[in-house]
Write a protein that holds these residues in place. Sequence first.
Motif, PDB file in Angstrom:
ATOM      1  N   GLU A  67      83.645  61.158  41.678  1.00  0.00           N
ATOM      2  CA  GLU A  67      82.044  61.665  42.127  1.00  0.00           C
ATOM      3  C   GLU A  67      82.016  63.056  42.299  1.00  0.00           C
ATOM      4  N   LEU A  68      82.931  63.700  42.773  1.00  0.00           N
ATOM      5  CA  LEU A  68      82.546  65.496  43.097  1.00  0.00           C
ATOM      6  C   LEU A  68      82.425  66.001  41.564  1.00  0.00           C
ATOM      7  N   LEU A  69      83.196  65.810  40.423  1.00  0.00           N
ATOM      8  CA  LEU A  69      83.071  66.453  39.391  1.00  0.00           C
ATOM      9  C   LEU A  69      81.701  66.117  38.689  1.00  0.00           C
ATOM     10  N   ASP A  70      81.133  64.876  39.077  1.00  0.00           N
ATOM     11  CA  ASP A  70      79.909  64.472  38.202  1.00  0.00           C
ATOM     12  C   ASP A  70      78.877  65.227  39.248  1.00  0.00           C
ATOM     13  N   ALA A  71      79.022  65.481  40.363  1.00  0.00           N
ATOM     14  CA  ALA A  71      78.008  66.296  41.208  1.00  0.00           C
ATOM     15  C   ALA A  71      78.329  67.710  40.885  1.00  0.00           C
ATOM     16  N   VAL A  72      79.142  68.185  40.716  1.00  0.00           N
ATOM     17  CA  VAL A  72      79.413  69.780  40.352  1.00  0.00           C
ATOM     18  C   VAL A  72      78.575  69.817  38.697  1.00  0.00           C
ATOM     19  N   ASN A  73      78.947  68.970  38.023  1.00  0.00           N
ATOM     20  CA  ASN A  73      78.428  69.165  36.589  1.00  0.00           C
ATOM     21  C   ASN A  73      76.850  68.915  36.452  1.00  0.00           C
ATOM     22  N   GLU A  74      76.374  67.867  37.365  1.00  0.00           N
ATOM     23  CA  GLU A  74      74.863  67.936  37.480  1.00  0.00           C
ATOM     24  C   GLU A  74      74.271  69.145  38.111  1.00  0.00           C
ATOM     25  N   ALA A  75      74.840  69.750  39.109  1.00  0.00           N
ATOM     26  CA  ALA A  75      74.568  70.830  39.851  1.00  0.00           C
ATOM     27  C   ALA A  75      74.412  72.120  38.957  1.00  0.00           C
TER      28      ALA A  75
END
Length: 350
Positions: free
Chosen positions: A194-202
């Motif tokens: 979940e964290l890396l998905d959020a970072v990649n999207e951001a």
Amino acid sequence: MIYPVVRPLIFRLDAERAHGVALRALKTMPSALLASPPLPQASLASEVAGLRFPNPVGMAAGFDKNGEVPDALLRCGFGFAELGSVTPRPQAGNPRPRMFRLAKDRAVINRLGFNNEGADAVAVRMRRRARIDGARDGIVGINIGANKDSVDRIDDYARMTRTMAPYASYLAVNISSPNTPGLRALQDEGALTELLDAVNEARGAIRVPVFLKVAPDLEPADIDAIARIAADKGLGALMVSNTTVARPPLASRHADEAGGLSGAPLREMALLRLRDFRKATGGTIPLIGIGGIFTAEDAWERIRAGASLVQLYSAMVYEGPGIAAKITRRLPELMRRDGFSTIAEAVGSE
């Protein structure tokens, strides 16, 4: 290089005050007085995550938390410098004393707790740096973290990505500090995804490489899961590792202090963890070796074990700002001795 002369005086100060003295010296003193780096050598240069590193020796996060001296560190001979950890809001950190020098063990224990001036203050410095001609030539990463009292830490990392991506050569997602309660839980498989998905999207259209910094205190199943997720999410590198909460036998009087242990006692654990991640990734993801690196031999051993780059911090405490230059002078001799002409050839060759 004046550090051997002044070190006895610096060691009379407590560790955190001494750190402040070091920062002021880097801000105000000519680089030639602090270190005499050798001329760049093509054999030491390598490419990782699309970035061209002039040499493999970097300054780890924790030394320059607020982006005050990145270019001074580069002038001292570091191939790259990493700022932070930086959090969205300013944070005082844990109560003092919170940093302890273990001189007999050549180690440091800290429980700083992500003390920093916050994202806005660091972004101002990075914008100012970007306006200076030539200053962006060096590789400067930004290590991002979450506020201790945050109600949504994943959102903190996403906010930090949006704020810092325009100024960073790479972003280091730090989920491995032992001094922010519960932070290491983000290394769990579901939370990490979940964290890396959020970072990649951001990060959006700014394709700055994302590195992940992990703890040395991991179980085999954790290592396999992190390696798999890192590959799935297209991470630029894994950083192995942060400080440890373990306590090998120590001789210094501060040995029982709480916090993360770094320096020479971490060397074997960090090397073992690097080998574990090399095996788990099969060499498909670049690794950055961190922990207990004091000499060129230490750095070379980490490179042969699978690290494309290395970082240090505690060695700076004991050896001074000339440590990067000292290591990079010796590395070419070790490369020739073992029959390698470039760093890239030697990575994982043990």
